[in-house]
Design a protein around this motif. Sequence first.
Motif, PDB file in Angstrom:
ATOM      1  N   GLU A   1      51.798  38.732  33.481  1.00  0.00           N
ATOM      2  CA  GLU A   1      51.063  39.129  34.696  1.00  0.00           C
ATOM      3  C   GLU A   1      52.017  39.723  35.731  1.00  0.00           C
TER       4      GLU A   1
ATOM      5  N   LYS B   1      36.976  34.691  31.804  1.00  0.00           N
ATOM      6  CA  LYS B   1      37.162  33.349  32.369  1.00  0.00           C
ATOM      7  C   LYS B   1      35.888  32.518  32.200  1.00  0.00           C
TER       8      LYS B   1
ATOM      9  N   HIS C   1      41.901  36.097  28.112  1.00  0.00           N
ATOM     10  CA  HIS C   1      42.399  35.379  29.292  1.00  0.00           C
ATOM     11  C   HIS C   1      41.207  34.821  30.030  1.00  0.00           C
TER      12      HIS C   1
ATOM     13  N   TRP D   1      50.028  43.078  36.169  1.00  0.00           N
ATOM     14  CA  TRP D   1      48.725  42.528  36.602  1.00  0.00           C
ATOM     15  C   TRP D   1      47.986  43.578  37.428  1.00  0.00           C
TER      16      TRP D   1
ATOM     17  N   ASN E   1      39.335  39.076  34.903  1.00  0.00           N
ATOM     18  CA  ASN E   1      38.338  38.056  35.250  1.00  0.00           C
ATOM     19  C   ASN E   1      37.254  37.809  34.199  1.00  0.00           C
TER      20      ASN E   1
ATOM     21  N   ASN F   1      45.773  27.853  30.767  1.00  0.00           N
ATOM     22  CA  ASN F   1      46.344  28.589  31.897  1.00  0.00           C
ATOM     23  C   ASN F   1      46.715  27.614  33.018  1.00  0.00           C
TER      24      ASN F   1
HETATM   25  C1  XIL Z   1      43.186  36.687  39.555  1.00  0.00           C
HETATM   26  C2  XIL Z   1      42.393  37.986  39.537  1.00  0.00           C
HETATM   27  O1  XIL Z   1      43.290  39.069  39.434  1.00  0.00           O
HETATM   28  C3  XIL Z   1      41.546  38.097  40.768  1.00  0.00           C
HETATM   29  O2  XIL Z   1      40.689  39.243  40.693  1.00  0.00           O
HETATM   30  C4  XIL Z   1      40.696  36.846  40.933  1.00  0.00           C
HETATM   31  O3  XIL Z   1      39.981  36.927  42.155  1.00  0.00           O
HETATM   32  C5  XIL Z   1      41.550  35.607  40.911  1.00  0.00           C
HETATM   33  O4  XIL Z   1      42.319  35.592  39.718  1.00  0.00           O
HETATM   34  N1  XIL Z   1      47.059  33.940  37.648  1.00  0.00           N
HETATM   35  C6  XIL Z   1      46.144  34.149  36.641  1.00  0.00           C
HETATM   36  C7  XIL Z   1      45.069  35.148  36.811  1.00  0.00           C
HETATM   37  O5  XIL Z   1      46.296  33.572  35.556  1.00  0.00           O
HETATM   38  O6  XIL Z   1      43.887  34.784  36.144  1.00  0.00           O
HETATM   39  C8  XIL Z   1      44.785  35.418  38.268  1.00  0.00           C
HETATM   40  O7  XIL Z   1      43.872  36.523  38.341  1.00  0.00           O
HETATM   41  C9  XIL Z   1      46.061  35.714  39.021  1.00  0.00           C
HETATM   42  C10 XIL Z   1      46.999  34.538  38.952  1.00  0.00           C
END
Ligand code: XIL
Length: 314
Positions: A235, A50, A83, A275, A47, A129
């Motif tokens: 992931e 982001k 990411h 992930w 996270n 993304n």
């Molecule tokens: C997820 C995180 O793991 C969570 O903690 C958050 O609440 C929401 O995002 N695809 C992605 C990631 O590219 O950034 C996401 O991560 C999961 C799905």
Amino acid sequence: ASGLNAAAKVAGKLYFGSATDNSELTDNAYVTILDNKNEFGQITPANSMKWDATEPERGTFTFNSGDQIANLAKSNGQLLRGHNCVWYNQLPSWVTSTSWSKSDLLSVVQTHCSTIVSHYKGQVWDVINEPFNDDGTYRTDVFYTVTGTDYISTALQAARTADPNAKLYINDYNIESTGAKATSMMNLVKSLKSAGVPLDGVGLQCHFIVGEVPTSLQSIMQQFTALGVEVAITELDIRMTLPETQALLTQQQKDYQSVVAACMAVEGCVGITVWDYTDKYSWVPSTFSGQGDACPWDSNLQKKPAYNGIMAAL
Ligand code: XIL
């Protein structure tokens, strides 16, 4: 070799890695395993890089949380995957609630991407993304609505200029099997390449369900690499409907093995990231109601049969 990353490297891959999150780093038993470079040679912040975390107000950049993860990776000698630069989700409201002109929003995208990519230099980045809906059309988020697909080339170009050494990726889910969404991603790769837009790789998220790993995964990865990009499994998790049973754990072990085997069989598949490595911190239960236990370590930080499935494929 003992450990997932050590085995992956012996097998010719760059890394086996895990996502992590800042709130997990006070759990010493968790961190001890995360820090073990024999298990994990690469880290992705789940996270803290982001948009809402890095540019909460326009032009005000906050790197403390992202730096914490970057510093952990650096002190362990682990690769870092940035990411992400541009995503429709976890955006601050100043991005979503303004009625932008196209040139202003492209400038916002340019500034955001160049600032975060130059802060975390020499890394891999998920620059874009999840640009697609499951039917292969573009998501009508603020970026696409205002700029069409121009935000994609603007973001990639900004990232390349900010750090010529960074590997630049587009990352998405449900592109791991033959279908409209994978085809759209291939068409995007082709059009970016033919326009001379910098792009190094496609990330396949691989959020799978036990018993439903796509049989076309290897072929899809080969089709992407044939377009002149590398691929990575970015992931990976394989969730089940709870409660867990021995049969589900055994199927999950097979499923992890077949995903890793698909990457092994594709020369341009450079590495695999789970992930998060443990059910203790998986995003699955809070996102998919009634589902969970998707990771290779259980919530007591013990290795599951899935771990042996990964090892068997490496
Ligand atoms: C997820 C995180 O793991 C969570 O903690 C958050 O609440 C929401 O995002 N695809 C992605 C990631 O590219 O950034 C996401 O991560 C999961 C799905």
